[in-house]
Design an enzyme around this catalytic site. Structure first.
Site, PDB file in Angstrom:
ATOM      1  N   HIS A   1       1.055  -1.237  -0.069  1.00 44.81           N
ATOM      2  CA  HIS A   1      -0.055   0.053  -0.049  1.00 44.81           C
ATOM      3  C   HIS A   1       0.946   1.267   0.020  1.00 44.81           C
ATOM      4  CE1 HIS A   1      -3.166  -2.814   0.926  1.00 44.81           C
ATOM      5  NE2 HIS A   1      -2.843  -3.138   1.829  1.00 44.81           N
TER       6      HIS A   1
ATOM      7  N   HIS B   1      -7.123  -4.439  -0.507  1.00 47.97           N
ATOM      8  CA  HIS B   1      -6.504  -5.777  -0.884  1.00 47.97           C
ATOM      9  C   HIS B   1      -7.245  -6.363  -1.864  1.00 47.97           C
ATOM     10  CE1 HIS B   1      -6.028  -4.747   3.554  1.00 47.97           C
ATOM     11  NE2 HIS B   1      -4.926  -5.210   3.313  1.00 47.97           N
TER      12      HIS B   1
END
Length: 332
Positions: A56, A218
């Site tokens: 991320h 995700h």
């Protein structure tokens, strides 16, 4: 799978080593791949720690530095870090006045940070926790109990970090973090899936003419799949649930964050921002602060998220406060 990697099993380790080497004026690396503020904990200042699965970037290591986090804990790709490195980070961030854990609302992260907080308590380090849950797309998912923590996490870290930097005590920093979390909402879209290195294939399937509205960072399922639409139409689908959930009725000052998922050109993010701002202003909402770019990504996913934070004088001043990290920096 085409990626600039050496071995799927060493991606996180090598990425952290490279990041720290590139920003050695700001951060250092500790045991367990922990990235900490150079110079160690600031005595008398509340420490801030966050972390989560890698993939991320720049979240979270990119936000370690003056005015934001004191330490970040990268886990394996899309996987929560374990309690031991979280404890290392907590000890590194402790300046004697306690540590705030900023945790995105994913089950693994919540449980592991809870365990680390208990371990820290056994070593006489006071820990408070804020769980970020700004995603309006779904209430529950495979990964969470309740709403997911997504791009709003950056704003919690920035504003709480400024409160800690000005000398607020632990409970006051916690209160500011909770206030931001209560007033920020996000929603995202995926145009393509991403590929986790150790999996070697896309995390979900999307047809060439499909997009997924409400996707998680995700690759968790969103609200629905729809045919590819124009940028303005997609932006409306992201912004409307955010506006509705915040109950914006006009007269508010807000911060508008358009976040890229990793594979979206800056020009496309600007197109999304352009329409989102026009729509907010048409409702009588003033966009007082803006942030556009890749801040909470999902590897190479093509897509974006729209985040709105309702501001007041205190939050605006804290957001404007100086910050010096690898991914976010400005002076007064």
């Amino acid at each position: 799978m085409k990626k600039l990697i050496n071995d799927p099993s060493t991606v996180t380790q090598e990425a952290v080593e490279g990041f720290v080497a590139a920003h050695e004026d700001i951060v250092v690396q500790l045991d367990g791949l922990v990235v900490a503020r150079k110079g160690g904990a600031v005595q008398g200042k509340v420490g801030l720690v966050s972390g989560g699965g890698s993939g991320h970037e720049p979240l979270h290591a990119g936000f370690v530095g003056v005015g934001m986090l004191d330490a970040a804990v990268p886990g394996a790709m899309f996987t929560s870090p374990t309690p031991d490195p979280i404890l290392v980070a907590t000890k590194a961030a402790d300046g004697g006045t306690g540590v705030l854990h900023i945790v995105k609302n994913y089950t693994g992260d919540v449980l592991n940070f809870e365990t680390a907080a208990e371990l820290a308590d056994a070593e006489d380090i006071e820990v408070a926790t804020v769980v970020v849950n700004d995603d309006v797309a779904v209430e529950d998912s495979l990964y969470t109990a309740g709403r997911r923590g997504v791009a709003g996490t950056v704003l919690v870290e920035k504003i709480a970090g400024a409160a800690a930097e000005r000398g607020d005590d632990l409970q006051a920093v916690l209160a500011v973090a909770q206030k931001v979390n209560a007033q920020v909402r996000s929603m995202g879209v995926a145009l393509t899936a991403c590929t986790v290195p150790h999996a070697g294939k896309p995390s979900f399937d999307l047809a060439e003419d499909e997009i997924e509205i409400g996707i998680g960072i995700h690759g968790e399922p969103g609200r629905r799949r729809i045919p590819l639409a124009s940028a303005d139409e997609i932006t409306d689908l992201l912004l409307e649930p955010v506006v509705e959930d915040l109950g914006l009725s006009g007269g508010e000052n807000v911060l508008l964050l358009v976040n890229g998922m990793g594979g979206t050109p800056a020009s496309e993010l600007s197109i999304v921002y352009r329409h989102a701002r026009k729509q907010l202003e048409a409702r009588g909402v003033t966009v007082a602060r803006s942030l556009v770019g890749n801040y909470v990504t999902s590897l190479e996913m093509q897509g974006a998220s729209v985040t709105v934070l309702v501001l007041d004088d205190e939050l605006t001043a804290l957001y404007d406060a100086p910050v010096r990290t690898a991914a976010l920096r400005w002076e007064l």
